[in-house]
Design an enzyme around this catalytic site. Structure first.
Site: not given
Ligand code: NAD
Length: 515
Positions: A194, A269, A303, A407
């Site tokens: 997805k 993750e 990431c 982040e």
């Protein structure tokens, strides 16, 4: 697809042409070996380089999820009937086919996401490598023979979950589609990828290529569509064996909770806020190049981005100036230009987040050393409406600054000085994340000590950002749990079945135990 050489300039028309060439009948989900148009809400795709809409497709919705699950359930049964040697041969063919289509996939990825073509090429080549690597494991999944008291032959077999649903983000759609499908397929599962609703094209094309290379229909499906409709339906359906999720912390938690309530395990993750620690005894020029690559490649939409730069005080001023000077030389611009090193931010929403966080970092005391103005070449071109953020270095980003723990997921690094090793380690660990980090030093003992002390699933010494499918990758804390690569991931995508056989039935009484 008919495009064989790279288009020369990014534009809305180029993105449209590349997409039309890849999908002459239109974009949709990939179900049982064919593209199936959705019946739900219209999703508009915007070219990151121009900020203009270039295509749209329809969400499959929850009804579409049912067709995908029927396809994958049948696919899992068909795939499960093949032995490991047969699966390995087909996955080797997939690897070769992806290799042959590397340039096509790279152009599609670059034109539809705004990722620089040089990065897209490298990532497409990596996907071929992933299928090659895991094809080598498909015929080597063994169980154990386990000695037990009494007269028994007891052994285990590895059993696939059946259907694995992998939810992926927009920053590296093709790479994460490969990363999250090659291993579960090698382990004998069918997969449904997805992808992010903003960047579905390369995942659909990858599944098509795999199908054309011999993967049976239904084994590799793609749910091009929205998270809250088809994504939510796929992660809570009892036909699903396991979910892997790559994305943000809040969505990952929501998906993991919903999956758990349906009895489905999830591998997570998530994000990161990784520290790049530079000691005075490091090779400073190499460390500066490393710091640039750590945060500005992929325009920081990574990431593992090295978004915090901690520099020993005696070289701090000199070092941040070096990094700022190198950052100012980075070529920002047209993603389809092979010289481009930094492309635009992929989505408009993320662009607003990044610019807002730069302002927050400045409000909290950060000093901008580089990164304000767009180059004239961009301001005066068709790309001026794109989501551009220049490589940005803020110095004086202290532990109290919002950039210490938030982040950004953009080309923004916050630098600060430290005095001692203990202080550097404490700052590196001053975050709820634990994905990655690095240390630059010529002291080998210190390098290994810092590597041990920093909370991170991946840590580099005098290097940054190298990852490989053969090596475990994943996080601690808010960065998630489980590992998505390396040989160990084959245990994530299978379960052990124990089989007991009495070798001397007469000496093997039935125990009176209750569990
Ligand atoms: P996101 O969390 O917004 O979306 C990720 C995916 O989840 C998308 O495909 C989205 O459609 C889907 N989704 C949304 N709601 C859902 C629901 N209710 N059910 C099922 N699926 C749903 O993340 P993003 O903005 O696409 O990606 C950026 C984030 O991804 C960053 O935080 C980044 O650090 C993280 N990331 C992590 C890694 C890693 O390996 N650790 C790799 C790349 C990106």
């Amino acid at each position: 697809m008919t495009i064989t050489t790279a288009p020369t300039a990014s534009s809305t028309a180029t993105a449209r042409a590349v997409l039309d060439a890849a999908f002459p009948t239109g974009l949709g989900a990939f179900v049982s070996g064919r593209i199936v148009p959705g019946g739900g809400e219209t999703i508009t795709l915007t070219a990151a380089a121009t900020g203009e809409a270039f295509a749209s497709y329809a969400d499959p919705g929850a009804e579409g999820a049912d067709a995908l699950l029927q396809s994958a359930t049948a696919g899992a049964a068909a795939w499960g009937r093949l032995n490991g040697f047969e699966r390995a041969a087909i996955l080797r063919n997939v690897s070769r086919a992806v290799e042959q289509h590397t340039e096509e996939l790279a152009i599609l990825e670059s034109a539809t996401t705004g990722k620089p073509i040089r990065d897209a090429r490298a990532e497409a080549a990596k996907v071929a490598e992933m299928f090659g690597y895991y094809s080598g494991w498909a015929d080597k999944l063994t169980g154990q023979t386990i000695p037990v008291p009494g007269n028994w032959h007891t052994y285990t077999e590895r059993v696939p979950w059946g259907v694995v649903v992998a939810i992926t983000p927009w920053n590296a759609p093709l790479f994460t589609a490969g990363w999250n499908s090659a291993a579960p397929l090698a382990a004998g599962n069918a997969v449904i990828i997805k992808p992010s609703e903003f960047t579905p094209a390369s995942s659909v094309r990858l599944a098509q290529i795999a199908y054309e290379a011999g993967l049976p229909a239904g084994v590799f499906n793609v749910a091009a569509g929205l998270g809250q409709t088809v994504g939510a339906a796929l992660t809570t359906d009892p036909r699903v064996g396991k979910v892997s999720f790559i994305g943000s912390v809040p969505t990952g938690r929501r998906v993991a909770v919903a999956a758990a309530q349906a009895g489905i395990p999830a591998l997570l993750e998530l994000g990161g806020k990784s520290a790049n620690i530079v000691f005075a005894d490091a090779d400073l020029d190499r460390a500066a190049d490393g710091a640039i690559s750590a945060i500005f490649s992929g325009a920081g939409q990574s990431c593992v981005a090295g978004s915090r730069l901690l520099v020993q005080r005696s070289v701090h001023a000199e070092f941040v100036e070096m990094v700022a000077a190198k950052a100012a030389l980075l070529r920002v611009g047209d993603p389809l230009d092979t010289e481009t090193e930094v492309g635009p931010i992929i989505t408009a929403r993320q662009f607003a987040t990044v610019t807002g966080l730069i302002d927050a970092g400045l409000d909290d005391g950060g000093r901008r050393l580089t990164g304000a103005d767009l180059p004239e070449a961009l301001r005066g071109s068709a790309l001026r409406g794109g989501h551009w953020v220049m490589p940005t270095l803020l110095d004086g980003v202290t532990a109290e600054n919002r950039l210490e723990t938030t982040e950004v997921f953009g080309p923004v690094v916050g630098a600060d000085a430290f005095d001692t090793e203990a202080e550097a380690v404490a700052r590196a660990n001053n975050t709820s994340f634990g994905l990655a980090g690095a240390v630059w030093t010529s002291d080998v003992s210190r390098a290994h000590h810092v590597a041990r002390e920093v909370k991170a699933g991946t840590f580099w010494i005098n290097a940054y950002k190298t990852i490989h499918v053969a090596v475990p990758f994943g996080g601690f804390g808010d960065s998630g749990h489980g590992r998505s690569s390396g040989p160990g991931v084959l245990d994530e995508y299978t379960q052990a079945k124990a089989v007991w056989v009495p070798t001397r039935a007469a000496d093997s009484p039935f125990p009176s135990l209750s569990y």
